[in-house]
Design a protein around this motif. Structure first.
Motif, PDB file in Angstrom:
ATOM      1  N   GLN A 337       0.784  -1.029   0.065  1.00  0.00           N
ATOM      2  CA  GLN A 337       0.083   0.024  -0.128  1.00  0.00           C
ATOM      3  C   GLN A 337       0.766   1.261  -0.090  1.00  0.00           C
ATOM      4  O   GLN A 337       0.681   2.383  -0.672  1.00  0.00           O
ATOM      5  CB  GLN A 337      -0.914   0.134   1.333  1.00  0.00           C
ATOM      6  N   TRP A 338       1.936   1.182   0.754  1.00  0.00           N
ATOM      7  CA  TRP A 338       2.875   2.425   0.846  1.00  0.00           C
ATOM      8  C   TRP A 338       3.646   2.621  -0.516  1.00  0.00           C
ATOM      9  O   TRP A 338       3.600   3.493  -0.866  1.00  0.00           O
ATOM     10  CB  TRP A 338       3.803   2.152   1.984  1.00  0.00           C
ATOM     11  N   TRP A 339       3.909   1.559  -0.753  1.00  0.00           N
ATOM     12  CA  TRP A 339       4.573   1.533  -2.569  1.00  0.00           C
ATOM     13  C   TRP A 339       3.584   1.994  -3.236  1.00  0.00           C
ATOM     14  O   TRP A 339       4.308   3.169  -4.247  1.00  0.00           O
ATOM     15  CB  TRP A 339       4.994   0.096  -2.725  1.00  0.00           C
ATOM     16  N   MET A 340       2.558   1.723  -3.575  1.00  0.00           N
ATOM     17  CA  MET A 340       1.369   2.229  -4.249  1.00  0.00           C
ATOM     18  C   MET A 340       1.395   3.915  -4.106  1.00  0.00           C
ATOM     19  O   MET A 340       1.281   4.603  -5.126  1.00  0.00           O
ATOM     20  CB  MET A 340       0.250   1.597  -4.338  1.00  0.00           C
ATOM     21  N   THR A 341       1.244   4.260  -2.828  1.00  0.00           N
ATOM     22  CA  THR A 341       1.127   5.593  -2.641  1.00  0.00           C
ATOM     23  C   THR A 341       2.355   6.370  -3.045  1.00  0.00           C
ATOM     24  O   THR A 341       2.394   7.477  -3.528  1.00  0.00           O
ATOM     25  CB  THR A 341       0.883   5.693  -1.335  1.00  0.00           C
ATOM     26  N   TYR A 342       3.758   5.924  -2.445  1.00  0.00           N
ATOM     27  CA  TYR A 342       4.952   6.598  -2.641  1.00  0.00           C
ATOM     28  C   TYR A 342       5.457   6.655  -4.233  1.00  0.00           C
ATOM     29  O   TYR A 342       5.795   7.471  -4.631  1.00  0.00           O
ATOM     30  CB  TYR A 342       5.859   5.858  -1.587  1.00  0.00           C
ATOM     31  N   TYR A 343       5.414   5.421  -4.802  1.00  0.00           N
ATOM     32  CA  TYR A 343       5.919   5.603  -6.067  1.00  0.00           C
ATOM     33  C   TYR A 343       4.826   5.917  -7.327  1.00  0.00           C
ATOM     34  O   TYR A 343       5.244   6.147  -8.410  1.00  0.00           O
ATOM     35  CB  TYR A 343       6.523   4.148  -6.349  1.00  0.00           C
ATOM     36  N   ILE A 344       3.718   5.456  -6.979  1.00  0.00           N
ATOM     37  CA  ILE A 344       2.530   5.597  -7.955  1.00  0.00           C
ATOM     38  C   ILE A 344       1.763   7.188  -7.687  1.00  0.00           C
ATOM     39  O   ILE A 344       1.596   8.039  -8.540  1.00  0.00           O
ATOM     40  CB  ILE A 344       1.642   4.580  -7.986  1.00  0.00           C
ATOM     41  N   TYR A 345       1.201   6.882  -6.623  1.00  0.00           N
ATOM     42  CA  TYR A 345       0.172   8.250  -6.346  1.00  0.00           C
ATOM     43  C   TYR A 345       0.812   9.710  -6.246  1.00  0.00           C
ATOM     44  O   TYR A 345       0.308  10.487  -6.967  1.00  0.00           O
ATOM     45  CB  TYR A 345      -0.599   8.061  -4.948  1.00  0.00           C
ATOM     46  N   LYS A 346       1.871   9.750  -5.497  1.00  0.00           N
ATOM     47  CA  LYS A 346       2.511  11.050  -5.311  1.00  0.00           C
ATOM     48  C   LYS A 346       3.273  11.395  -6.412  1.00  0.00           C
ATOM     49  O   LYS A 346       3.496  12.645  -6.656  1.00  0.00           O
ATOM     50  CB  LYS A 346       3.357  10.888  -4.315  1.00  0.00           C
ATOM     51  N   ARG A 347       3.493  10.588  -7.443  1.00  0.00           N
ATOM     52  CA  ARG A 347       4.632  10.876  -8.633  1.00  0.00           C
ATOM     53  C   ARG A 347       3.608  10.922  -9.774  1.00  0.00           C
ATOM     54  O   ARG A 347       4.115  11.374 -10.789  1.00  0.00           O
ATOM     55  CB  ARG A 347       5.569  10.034  -8.820  1.00  0.00           C
ATOM     56  N   PHE A 348       2.407  10.505  -9.781  1.00  0.00           N
ATOM     57  CA  PHE A 348       1.692  10.249 -11.157  1.00  0.00           C
ATOM     58  C   PHE A 348       1.376  11.821 -11.606  1.00  0.00           C
ATOM     59  O   PHE A 348       0.978  12.785 -10.900  1.00  0.00           O
ATOM     60  CB  PHE A 348       0.418   9.791 -11.001  1.00  0.00           C
ATOM     61  N   PRO A 349       1.588  12.243 -12.706  1.00  0.00           N
ATOM     62  CA  PRO A 349       1.683  13.676 -13.295  1.00  0.00           C
ATOM     63  C   PRO A 349       0.366  14.405 -13.225  1.00  0.00           C
ATOM     64  O   PRO A 349      -0.047  15.530 -12.741  1.00  0.00           O
ATOM     65  CB  PRO A 349       2.231  13.781 -14.802  1.00  0.00           C
ATOM     66  N   SER A 350      -0.749  13.708 -13.290  1.00  0.00           N
ATOM     67  CA  SER A 350      -2.136  14.165 -13.316  1.00  0.00           C
ATOM     68  C   SER A 350      -2.703  14.003 -12.113  1.00  0.00           C
ATOM     69  O   SER A 350      -2.949  12.751 -11.778  1.00  0.00           O
ATOM     70  CB  SER A 350      -2.895  13.691 -14.373  1.00  0.00           C
ATOM     71  N   LYS A 351      -2.990  14.900 -11.386  1.00  0.00           N
ATOM     72  CA  LYS A 351      -3.636  14.712 -10.052  1.00  0.00           C
ATOM     73  C   LYS A 351      -4.973  14.051  -9.973  1.00  0.00           C
ATOM     74  O   LYS A 351      -5.578  13.295  -8.994  1.00  0.00           O
ATOM     75  CB  LYS A 351      -3.641  16.071  -9.219  1.00  0.00           C
ATOM     76  N   SER A 352      -5.770  14.536 -10.923  1.00  0.00           N
ATOM     77  CA  SER A 352      -7.158  14.175 -11.045  1.00  0.00           C
ATOM     78  C   SER A 352      -7.145  12.568 -11.419  1.00  0.00           C
ATOM     79  O   SER A 352      -8.281  11.699 -11.062  1.00  0.00           O
ATOM     80  CB  SER A 352      -7.841  14.701 -12.022  1.00  0.00           C
ATOM     81  N   LEU A 353      -6.081  11.909 -11.837  1.00  0.00           N
ATOM     82  CA  LEU A 353      -6.201  10.547 -12.392  1.00  0.00           C
ATOM     83  C   LEU A 353      -5.250   9.736 -11.430  1.00  0.00           C
ATOM     84  O   LEU A 353      -5.003   8.523 -11.804  1.00  0.00           O
ATOM     85  CB  LEU A 353      -5.624  10.577 -13.944  1.00  0.00           C
ATOM     86  N   ARG A 354      -4.903  10.437 -10.264  1.00  0.00           N
ATOM     87  CA  ARG A 354      -3.901   9.511  -9.290  1.00  0.00           C
ATOM     88  C   ARG A 354      -4.626   8.352  -8.803  1.00  0.00           C
ATOM     89  O   ARG A 354      -3.942   7.247  -8.737  1.00  0.00           O
ATOM     90  CB  ARG A 354      -3.550  10.515  -8.262  1.00  0.00           C
ATOM     91  N   PHE A 355      -5.878   8.486  -8.386  1.00  0.00           N
ATOM     92  CA  PHE A 355      -6.686   7.345  -7.546  1.00  0.00           C
ATOM     93  C   PHE A 355      -6.829   6.258  -8.850  1.00  0.00           C
ATOM     94  O   PHE A 355      -6.597   5.103  -8.647  1.00  0.00           O
ATOM     95  CB  PHE A 355      -7.956   7.906  -7.177  1.00  0.00           C
ATOM     96  N   PRO A 356      -7.445   6.551  -9.854  1.00  0.00           N
ATOM     97  CA  PRO A 356      -7.342   5.606 -11.060  1.00  0.00           C
ATOM     98  C   PRO A 356      -6.153   4.826 -11.297  1.00  0.00           C
ATOM     99  O   PRO A 356      -6.013   3.803 -11.450  1.00  0.00           O
ATOM    100  CB  PRO A 356      -7.970   6.419 -12.324  1.00  0.00           C
TER     101      PRO A 356
END
Length: 470
Positions: A337-356
């Motif tokens: 869960q932390w890995w997904m948050t730190y490496y995907i969610y926080k770094r994904f360029p589009s904030k609106s698409l972070r959860f998807p």
């Protein structure tokens, strides 16, 4: 219990004993090689010749981090690792032998470990080059201090290279603790365990036994419920012929057997990793699952009390008492869960698409079967329902302790009805079978979520604002 399960449990039990030996080895070089050789031997034992999948993944990634610029190696690592696990799952279409269950699990663990390594190398290099002073930047603080005694409570060598050499690299990749089940840990956590002075004197016996203590209970529950309420039955025609109420009720014990199987394996895995000393940090540093320590010691002093939260995979109590699915999921497989948050969610360029992006990555990481995606997509509905429900019923919880307890019980009941029926996507995986099972219950989980959502919206519309403030 089939032969694969017997081998799986035997390896996990043996890992606990080997973990104590690993911790007692004083020489860092011998220690890491011991852990790597044991891990690779386990991989060969459970995977057979299919161990070549992990060797290819590890070797290609080593080329990326060693010979490709840090501007691109993290992207190449991410794309290659996820493309390769996709390939292993459809390789049977090319006439290759289908990937085994244990091989697949090792590929999953290696994917998050190797991608994190590439990103951490990049982040640490950027931090070193820019010499950031922004105290509000948590990332900058962590990478600047990740080997500092103020954060760890012990001294690390100052000569550790940014990029591990080939021996350290493969020892990290195949370190036997967490190899078959997780939890995921980073290269910094691995190095802390290897280079920690006097690691043999760490008081790991009690915390290791505490993680192991629930094992008999978990194993017993798993055996009974998996035997008498197998989750595969949910996709059969016989299940559809049961009376409707029985169909609804059968999902409850089926999901209990399914999730307690994970509790059983993870209790052994966590006992082993705690015994090894990996992830042992002073309690004052407030370590988090996956990340490691998050706060430096005050004046460099520690009480001596250890916290192993950095390598905990789940919190069974919080899962089983959760009053909403978000809480339950947050405490399930916490390191990933932390890995997904730190490496995907926080770094994904589009904030609106972070959860998807996180949902898609998590579903793809688990497998290419559409049942995973159906489950994750359904959580959008339940998340909306639960957030609306708790807002709409806030005024009831303010009426007193009795009302609050009643609402928490109702929330817990609804949470697990959603959880059980959505988990059918995970349990059965094949979309046609998942839809057939859901149709037998008239999509009970989804229907219940819609009904509760409508009720919550009606409460919001009907209850006067002054009533809500009381």
């Amino acid at each position: 219990m089939d032969q694969q399960d017997v081998i799986y449990l035997a390896v996990l039990v043996a890992s606990i004993l080997l973990a104590h030996i690993f911790r007692l080895i004083p020489q860092p070089g011998i220690k890491q090689v011991f852990g790597g050789i044991i891990g690779f031997s386990i991989a060969v034992l459970v995977c057979g010749w299919q161990v070549y999948h992990s060797l290819i993944t590890a070797s290609v990634n080593y080329i990326f981090i060693r010979h490709v610029s840090t501007k691109y190696n993290h992207i190449l690592s991410f794309v290659f690792c996820f493309a390769y696990i996709g390939f292993t799952r459809v390789s049977f279409l090319l006439g290759l032998e289908p990937i085994g269950g244990h091989t697949n699990v090792i590929q999953l663990i290696l994917t998050v470990k190797l991608v994190s390594l590439a990103f951490d190398i990049r982040d640490r290099k950027i931090s070193q080059e820019s010499n950031k002073k922004d105290e509000d930047s948590r990332t900058a603080i962590f990478y600047r201090d990740e080997y500092d005694s103020a954060l760890l409570g012990f001294k690390m060598p100052t000569t550790l290279p940014l990029i591990p050499d080939i021996v350290e690299y493969y020892c990290f990749v195949y370190c036997f603790v967490g190899l078959l089940t997780g939890p995921f840990f980073r290269i910094s956590t691995f190095r802390h365990a290897v280079w920690r002075p006097n690691a043999g004197s760490l008081p790991t016996l009690k915390p290791s036994l505490l993680r192991l203590a629930p094992f008999p209970l978990y194993a017993g529950i798993t055996f009974i419920f998996a035997k008498y309420f197998p989750h595969a039955y949910l996709g059969t025609d016989e299940y559809g012929e049961l009376p409707y109420v029985h169909r609804i009720l059968y999902v409850v014990p089926a999901f209990i057997g399914y999730r307690y199987r994970y509790y059983t394996g993870w209790s052994l895995a966590e006992a082993a990793i705690v015994a090894s000393g990996v992830g042992a940090y002073p309690v004052e540093t407030k370590p988090e699952a996956g990340q490691g320590p998050t706060q430096p010691l005050s004046d460099g002093k520690s009480s001596g009390q250890l916290d192993f939260s950095a390598v905990y995979n789940l919190d069974v109590y919080r899962i089983e008492t959760a009053t909403d699915m978000r809480t339950a999921i947050r405490h399930w497989n916490m390191s990933v869960q932390w890995w997904m948050t730190y490496y995907i969610y926080k770094r994904f360029p589009s904030k609106s698409l972070r959860f998807p992006a996180v949902w898609f990555t998590s579903a793809y990481w688990h497998g290419v079967r559409l049942g995973y995606y159906l489950c994750f997509m359904s959580t959008v509905l339940t998340s909306l329902t639960e957030s609306t429900w708790w807002k709409a019923t806030a005024f009831l919880r303010k009426k007193g302790p009795m009302y609050e307890r009643a609402m928490l019980v109702i929330g817990w009941f609804l949470c697990f009805r959603y959880f059980e029926h959505l988990a059918v996507g995970f349990m059965l995986q094949h979309p046609s079978i998942v839809f057939k099972s859901w149709s037998y219950t008239y999509f009970f989980g989804h229907s219940l979520a819609i009904c509760v959502l409508v009720l919550a919206m009606l409460l919001t519309a009907v209850v006067p604002p002054e009533k809500k403030k009381e």
